[in-house]
Structures are given as structure tokens and as C-alpha cells.
Design a protein around this motif. Structure first.
Motif, PDB file in Angstrom:
ATOM      1  N   ILE A 184       0.847  -1.185   0.000  1.00  0.00           N
ATOM      2  CA  ILE A 184       0.000   0.000   0.000  1.00  0.00           C
ATOM      3  C   ILE A 184       0.888   1.242   0.000  1.00  0.00           C
ATOM      4  CG2 ILE A 184      -1.564   1.358   1.450  1.00  0.00           C
ATOM      5  CD1 ILE A 184      -2.814  -1.264   2.373  1.00  0.00           C
ATOM      6  N   SER A 185       0.505   2.240  -0.792  1.00  0.00           N
ATOM      7  CA  SER A 185       1.201   3.521  -0.789  1.00  0.00           C
ATOM      8  C   SER A 185       0.552   4.414   0.262  1.00  0.00           C
ATOM      9  CB  SER A 185       1.102   4.171  -2.178  1.00  0.00           C
ATOM     10  OG  SER A 185       1.777   5.399  -2.198  1.00  0.00           O
ATOM     11  N   THR A 186       1.314   4.803   1.274  1.00  0.00           N
ATOM     12  CA  THR A 186       0.753   5.508   2.426  1.00  0.00           C
ATOM     13  C   THR A 186       0.753   7.024   2.231  1.00  0.00           C
ATOM     14  OG1 THR A 186       2.922   5.590   3.494  1.00  0.00           O
ATOM     15  CG2 THR A 186       1.506   3.704   4.008  1.00  0.00           C
ATOM     16  N   SER A 187       0.000   7.699   3.118  1.00  0.00           N
ATOM     17  CA  SER A 187      -0.037   9.156   3.144  1.00  0.00           C
ATOM     18  C   SER A 187       0.591   9.650   4.437  1.00  0.00           C
ATOM     19  CB  SER A 187      -1.478   9.659   3.053  1.00  0.00           C
ATOM     20  OG  SER A 187      -2.049   9.321   1.811  1.00  0.00           O
ATOM     21  N   ALA A 228       6.435   4.206   6.987  1.00  0.00           N
ATOM     22  CA  ALA A 228       5.389   3.182   6.893  1.00  0.00           C
ATOM     23  C   ALA A 228       5.394   2.289   8.132  1.00  0.00           C
ATOM     24  CB  ALA A 228       5.583   2.348   5.629  1.00  0.00           C
ATOM     25  N   ARG A 229       6.585   2.003   8.626  1.00  0.00           N
ATOM     26  CA  ARG A 229       6.706   1.153   9.809  1.00  0.00           C
ATOM     27  C   ARG A 229       6.025   1.803  11.018  1.00  0.00           C
ATOM     28  NH1 ARG A 229      11.983   0.669   9.569  1.00  0.00           N
ATOM     29  NH2 ARG A 229      11.891  -0.827   7.879  1.00  0.00           N
ATOM     30  N   LEU A 230       6.118   3.125  11.111  1.00  0.00           N
ATOM     31  CA  LEU A 230       5.469   3.837  12.207  1.00  0.00           C
ATOM     32  C   LEU A 230       3.947   3.744  12.113  1.00  0.00           C
ATOM     33  CD1 LEU A 230       7.675   7.063  12.448  1.00  0.00           C
ATOM     34  CD2 LEU A 230       7.554   5.176  14.090  1.00  0.00           C
ATOM     35  N   GLN A 231       3.444   3.457  10.891  1.00  0.00           N
ATOM     36  CA  GLN A 231       2.004   3.263  10.699  1.00  0.00           C
ATOM     37  C   GLN A 231       1.646   1.771  10.699  1.00  0.00           C
ATOM     38  OE1 GLN A 231       0.217   5.569   7.474  1.00  0.00           O
ATOM     39  NE2 GLN A 231       1.954   6.960   7.449  1.00  0.00           N
ATOM     40  N   ASN A 232       2.583   0.953  11.194  1.00  0.00           N
ATOM     41  CA  ASN A 232       2.393  -0.505  11.236  1.00  0.00           C
ATOM     42  C   ASN A 232       2.180  -1.103   9.846  1.00  0.00           C
ATOM     43  OD1 ASN A 232       2.536  -0.700  14.121  1.00  0.00           O
ATOM     44  ND2 ASN A 232       0.456   0.116  14.216  1.00  0.00           N
ATOM     45  N   GLY A 233       2.857  -0.515   8.873  1.00  0.00           N
ATOM     46  CA  GLY A 233       2.757  -1.008   7.508  1.00  0.00           C
ATOM     47  C   GLY A 233       4.127  -1.278   6.915  1.00  0.00           C
ATOM     48  N   THR A 234       4.115  -1.737   5.679  1.00  0.00           N
ATOM     49  CA  THR A 234       5.351  -1.975   4.941  1.00  0.00           C
ATOM     50  C   THR A 234       5.233  -1.312   3.578  1.00  0.00           C
ATOM     51  OG1 THR A 234       5.581  -4.128   6.017  1.00  0.00           O
ATOM     52  CG2 THR A 234       6.943  -3.726   4.074  1.00  0.00           C
ATOM     53  N   GLN A 235       6.156  -0.429   3.284  1.00  0.00           N
ATOM     54  CA  GLN A 235       6.179   0.238   1.978  1.00  0.00           C
ATOM     55  C   GLN A 235       7.619   0.409   1.544  1.00  0.00           C
ATOM     56  OE1 GLN A 235       4.030   3.957   1.688  1.00  0.00           O
ATOM     57  NE2 GLN A 235       4.950   4.482  -0.291  1.00  0.00           N
ATOM     58  N   THR A 236       7.971  -0.221   0.445  1.00  0.00           N
ATOM     59  CA  THR A 236       9.337  -0.176  -0.067  1.00  0.00           C
ATOM     60  C   THR A 236       9.337   0.396  -1.483  1.00  0.00           C
ATOM     61  OG1 THR A 236       9.861  -2.164   1.215  1.00  0.00           O
ATOM     62  CG2 THR A 236      11.419  -1.525  -0.512  1.00  0.00           C
ATOM     63  N   PRO A 237       9.762   1.642  -1.659  1.00  0.00           N
ATOM     64  CA  PRO A 237       9.844   2.204  -3.012  1.00  0.00           C
ATOM     65  C   PRO A 237      10.748   1.370  -3.909  1.00  0.00           C
ATOM     66  CG  PRO A 237      10.008   3.941  -1.378  1.00  0.00           C
ATOM     67  CD  PRO A 237      10.087   2.642  -0.632  1.00  0.00           C
ATOM     68  N   GLN A 238      10.469   1.401  -5.211  1.00  0.00           N
ATOM     69  CA  GLN A 238      11.184   0.611  -6.190  1.00  0.00           C
ATOM     70  C   GLN A 238      11.837   1.504  -7.240  1.00  0.00           C
ATOM     71  OE1 GLN A 238      10.802  -3.242  -6.068  1.00  0.00           O
ATOM     72  NE2 GLN A 238      10.651  -2.207  -4.088  1.00  0.00           N
TER      73      GLN A 238
END
Length: 247
Positions: A184-187, A228-238
Motif C-alpha cells: 500500500i502507498s501511504t499518506s 510506513a513502519r510507524l504506521q504498522n505497515g510496509t512500503q518499499t519504493p522501487q
């Protein structure tokens, strides 16, 4: 931006920010993302007449088709050495049947992506034919799992293809994507931007345009991962392509 470079007539850009859709949920902060990217491009020497800047209802499927298939080739191809920057902030969507990824225009519908969406395959194919260097930055996602992605009713979130083989075959094309295909792409609520775009703009301002796409990526990737980690998520740009180009 607190810098300003002289105008460069070899540079062209397409900047798209779709926050409020015709019949879909909002993509939070996408309009502001596009505005600030546009302002940075002007500071980098892009002439306003060489920028297609589309927000919300301006970014229809038909106009995107016209820009990528007509306006860009007509302007870029007669001038060897041209440079193109394409930025999109808004929803992406996966096609459940093909697993291909689509950008969702203002009038797009995830139920009928083939007819109303703009496929990444088509985008990269069009851009790969241009006689100039092309950089693409996408602050959207294609999993259908939330964030800046939408999904047809009844469909399940799935891993899409980001068309990396197509990018690899195009020697002129470099792509910065906000997230992996299944993410997911976060805001960033605090700063009012997509997280990926916020850090992209931050580094552009810090380096005042004197940086490569690869250097931008090396700055943005860990910042976005941490946020993203602070939002309990995982987001890794490519990053796809050489990364040697400059905006």
C-alpha cells in the motif's frame, strides 16, 4: 522551492494529481502532491508551456491518451536530447484477470479497467518509443489492498505485474515507484502529502536539482520504509532502470 535554475527548452513534463474522483474514494493529498511537484519542476528549469499539469477532472482517460500518444511524441521526437519527466499521484488498480497494473484516471472505473483505465504496459510502451530520456515517478499502488489503490467489487487484493521486463528493454526509461506490487502507498497526514512524494520533494529541495534519480531513490527508500513502519505497515519504493538520469 528555494532554488531556481535557468529555463531549459529540452525538458518536458506531465504532472497528474487526482484526489477527487468522479465516482471513487479520494486519494488523499494527491492534488497537493502534483502542485508541489509542478512548482519544483518550474524551479528546475522546466518551462510552463512544456508541462502538462492535470488535476482531478482534467485528468480524463481521453486526455491522458492524447498527451502520451500525441502531445509528447510531437514535441519530444523532433528534438534529440530531450528529457521527459512523468509524475502521477492518485489511484492505481489491478486487473484481476491479467494481473496487469493500471493508473486510474478521474473517470476510471475498476470494474471496467480495460476500457477506462490507463495500463502501465501501454504507458511504458508509449514512453519507451520517445527519442529522449524519460523518468517516471508513481505515487500510487496497484495491490487493491487500500491506500492509493482501488479494486473491482468482489475481487480480492492481488500481486500485480509492474511490467519490469518492459522497462528493462527500454534503454531510455527509468521508473520510481512508491511501493512494491503487493504493498500500500501511504499518506503523511502531518505534512499533507503522499509519503513517497513528501520525501522526494524534500530531497529535491535539499539538493536543489543537483542529483540523479538513483541518489534520490537511495534517500527516499529508507525514509519511506521508516515512515510506513510507524504506521504498522510496509512500503518499499522501487527503482527500475539505470537511475543515472536527472530531473
Amino acid at each position: 522551492p528555494d532554488y531556481h535554475m535557468p529555463p531549459d527548452s529540452r525538458k518536458y513534463a506531465v504532472v497528474i494529481g487526482i484526489e477527487s474522483y468522479q465516482s471513487l474514494p479520494k486519494a488523499d493529498f494527491a492534488r497537493r502532491d502534483a502542485k508541489d511537484v509542478y512548482l519544483h519542476l518550474v524551479a528546475l528549469g522546466y518551462e510552463k508551456r512544456h508541462i502538462q499539469y492535470l488535476r482531478d477532472g482534467q485528468a480524463t482517460k481521453s486526455l491522458l491518451k492524447a498527451i502520451f500518444e500525441d502531445w509528447l511524441p510531437k514535441n519530444v521526437d523532433p528534438h534529440p536530447g530531450s528529457e521527459v519527466f512523468v509524475y502521477f499521484s492518485g489511484h492505481g488498480a489491478p486487473n484481476e484477470g491479467t494481473h496487469h497494473a493500471y493508473l486510474v484516471p478521474w473517470d476510471g472505473n475498476p470494474e471496467f479497467l480495460k476500457d477506462t483505465g490507463f495500463s502501465l504496459t501501454r504507458l511504458y510502451s508509449d514512453l519507451g518509443k520517445l527519442h529522449g530520456k524519460v523518468i517516471v515517478a508513481l505515487d500510487s499502488c496497484f495491490s487493491g489492498a487500500g491506500g492509493r489503490s482501488v479494486l473491482a467489487k468482489g475481487a480480492r487484493p492481488l500481486v500485480t505485474r509492474i511490467e519490469t521486463p518492459l522497462i528493462a528493454r527500454s534503454s531510455n526509461l527509468t521508473v520510481l515507484a512508491a511501493a512494491q506490487a503487493n504493498q500500500i502507498s501511504t499518506s503523511d497526514e502531518e505534512h499533507g502529502h503522499g509519503t513517497f512524494t513528501y520525501y522526494l520533494l524534500q530531497e529535491m529541495n535539499r539538493t536543489k536539482g543537483k542529483t540523479t534519480v538513483g541518489q534520490l531513490y537511495r534517500y527516499v527508500k529508507p525514509k519511506v520504509e521508516d515512515a510506513a513502519r510507524l504506521q504498522n505497515g510496509t512500503q518499499t519504493p522501487q527503482l527500475f532502470g539505470s537511475g543515472n538520469g536527472r530531473l
